[in-house]
Motif scaffolding. Sequence first.
Motif, PDB file in Angstrom:
ATOM      1  N   TRP A 142       3.927  -0.758  12.206  1.00  0.00           N
ATOM      2  CA  TRP A 142       3.347   0.605  11.377  1.00  0.00           C
ATOM      3  C   TRP A 142       2.516   1.411  11.868  1.00  0.00           C
ATOM      4  O   TRP A 142       1.846   2.375  11.270  1.00  0.00           O
ATOM      5  CB  TRP A 142       2.679  -0.063   9.974  1.00  0.00           C
ATOM      6  CG  TRP A 142       3.355  -0.837   9.073  1.00  0.00           C
ATOM      7  CD1 TRP A 142       3.259  -2.253   8.863  1.00  0.00           C
ATOM      8  CD2 TRP A 142       4.638  -0.667   8.268  1.00  0.00           C
ATOM      9  NE1 TRP A 142       4.220  -2.903   8.146  1.00  0.00           N
ATOM     10  CE2 TRP A 142       5.071  -1.857   7.698  1.00  0.00           C
ATOM     11  CE3 TRP A 142       5.224   0.468   8.142  1.00  0.00           C
ATOM     12  CZ2 TRP A 142       5.965  -1.898   6.821  1.00  0.00           C
ATOM     13  CZ3 TRP A 142       6.263   0.638   7.243  1.00  0.00           C
ATOM     14  CH2 TRP A 142       6.683  -0.684   6.589  1.00  0.00           C
TER      15      TRP A 142
ATOM     16  N   ARG B 127       1.644   5.531   3.949  1.00  0.00           N
ATOM     17  CA  ARG B 127       0.542   4.706   3.540  1.00  0.00           C
ATOM     18  C   ARG B 127       0.069   3.744   4.631  1.00  0.00           C
ATOM     19  O   ARG B 127      -0.997   3.761   4.921  1.00  0.00           O
ATOM     20  CB  ARG B 127       0.641   4.253   2.171  1.00  0.00           C
ATOM     21  CG  ARG B 127      -0.385   3.252   1.728  1.00  0.00           C
ATOM     22  CD  ARG B 127      -0.398   2.853   0.207  1.00  0.00           C
ATOM     23  NE  ARG B 127       0.974   2.361  -0.145  1.00  0.00           N
ATOM     24  CZ  ARG B 127       1.459   1.136   0.063  1.00  0.00           C
ATOM     25  NH1 ARG B 127       0.346   0.221   0.610  1.00  0.00           N
ATOM     26  NH2 ARG B 127       2.579   0.950  -0.098  1.00  0.00           N
ATOM     27  N   LYS B 128       1.016   3.047   5.052  1.00  0.00           N
ATOM     28  CA  LYS B 128       0.609   1.773   6.166  1.00  0.00           C
ATOM     29  C   LYS B 128       0.398   2.490   7.380  1.00  0.00           C
ATOM     30  O   LYS B 128      -0.453   2.136   7.998  1.00  0.00           O
ATOM     31  CB  LYS B 128       1.849   0.865   5.932  1.00  0.00           C
ATOM     32  CG  LYS B 128       1.959  -0.058   4.903  1.00  0.00           C
ATOM     33  CD  LYS B 128       3.157  -1.032   4.949  1.00  0.00           C
ATOM     34  CE  LYS B 128       3.086  -2.025   3.842  1.00  0.00           C
ATOM     35  NZ  LYS B 128       4.203  -2.805   3.980  1.00  0.00           N
TER      36      LYS B 128
ATOM     37  N   ASP C 115       6.906   6.863   0.890  1.00  0.00           N
ATOM     38  CA  ASP C 115       5.351   6.735   0.537  1.00  0.00           C
ATOM     39  C   ASP C 115       4.666   5.286   1.478  1.00  0.00           C
ATOM     40  O   ASP C 115       3.753   5.340   1.701  1.00  0.00           O
ATOM     41  CB  ASP C 115       5.160   6.887  -0.811  1.00  0.00           C
ATOM     42  CG  ASP C 115       3.783   6.588  -1.053  1.00  0.00           C
ATOM     43  OD1 ASP C 115       3.006   7.681  -0.845  1.00  0.00           O
ATOM     44  OD2 ASP C 115       3.179   5.478  -1.571  1.00  0.00           O
ATOM     45  N   GLU C 116       5.512   4.378   1.407  1.00  0.00           N
ATOM     46  CA  GLU C 116       5.026   3.020   1.802  1.00  0.00           C
ATOM     47  C   GLU C 116       4.889   3.241   3.361  1.00  0.00           C
ATOM     48  O   GLU C 116       3.830   2.835   3.968  1.00  0.00           O
ATOM     49  CB  GLU C 116       6.026   1.981   1.501  1.00  0.00           C
ATOM     50  CG  GLU C 116       5.352   0.536   2.091  1.00  0.00           C
ATOM     51  CD  GLU C 116       6.467  -0.681   1.773  1.00  0.00           C
ATOM     52  OE1 GLU C 116       6.167  -1.698   2.198  1.00  0.00           O
ATOM     53  OE2 GLU C 116       7.389  -0.310   1.186  1.00  0.00           O
TER      54      GLU C 116
ATOM     55  N   VAL D 194      12.167  -0.112   1.706  1.00  0.00           N
ATOM     56  CA  VAL D 194      10.881   0.488   2.191  1.00  0.00           C
ATOM     57  C   VAL D 194      10.959   1.927   1.771  1.00  0.00           C
ATOM     58  O   VAL D 194      11.785   2.620   1.878  1.00  0.00           O
ATOM     59  CB  VAL D 194      10.806   0.278   3.665  1.00  0.00           C
ATOM     60  CG1 VAL D 194       9.576   1.348   4.119  1.00  0.00           C
ATOM     61  CG2 VAL D 194      10.696  -0.746   3.960  1.00  0.00           C
TER      62      VAL D 194
END
Length: 204
Positions: free
Chosen positions: A155, A29-30, A25-26, A22
């Motif tokens: 998230w 974003r999530k 940025d992920e 992971v």
Amino acid sequence: MKTKILALFAALLTVFSVSAAVTADEVMRKTSATLTSPASVTVSFTVQNGGHTGSGVAVMSNQRYHMVLGAMTVWFDGKTQWTANNNTREVNVTTPLEEEIFESNPFVVLSQYKNAYKCTLAKSSKAGIYTVTLTPKHKNTMLKSGTLTVSAKTWQPIKLTGVTHSGEKFTLSINSIRAGGKLPASRFTFDAKAHKGYEVIDLR
């Protein structure tokens, strides 16, 4: 032959591990999507600032929001902001700057992170939680520094701690997030009829 197969298997595991890792940025974003993807969201939160603690509720839809925190109620329709002090029965009407929007709705950090902050994924001290460090890319950001913790399962943001450029420290703890449907535009504007006796001060 057996040795070659084992070596290939180990190599595949390494590639999979790297690709499955992971990134900051992920996570951002999530996490941002949990607040911006639904037609609307209702967030219950607690904020600690300058030795004071208060609980509030924010209803958000895209850039618009309706915030209630103690004696203060804020409406923002994407352009105009109304800030009502229910103790003094006064309403200030403004066209807020970026930092003024952040003061009334710190959740905007999650929707503006990409252009404003360098995000770094830190090692979490607890299982099931991601910790992201926010470092400003330029001097005009809302935060001088910040740290966001996120649930690895949902998230959803758990806590945002930070220091503003004025040196003010705060902790924003999210108690719950509930997705909702489309809301009328009137939800994000001040209703004078429902606030009879309030003095409206236009500062635009």
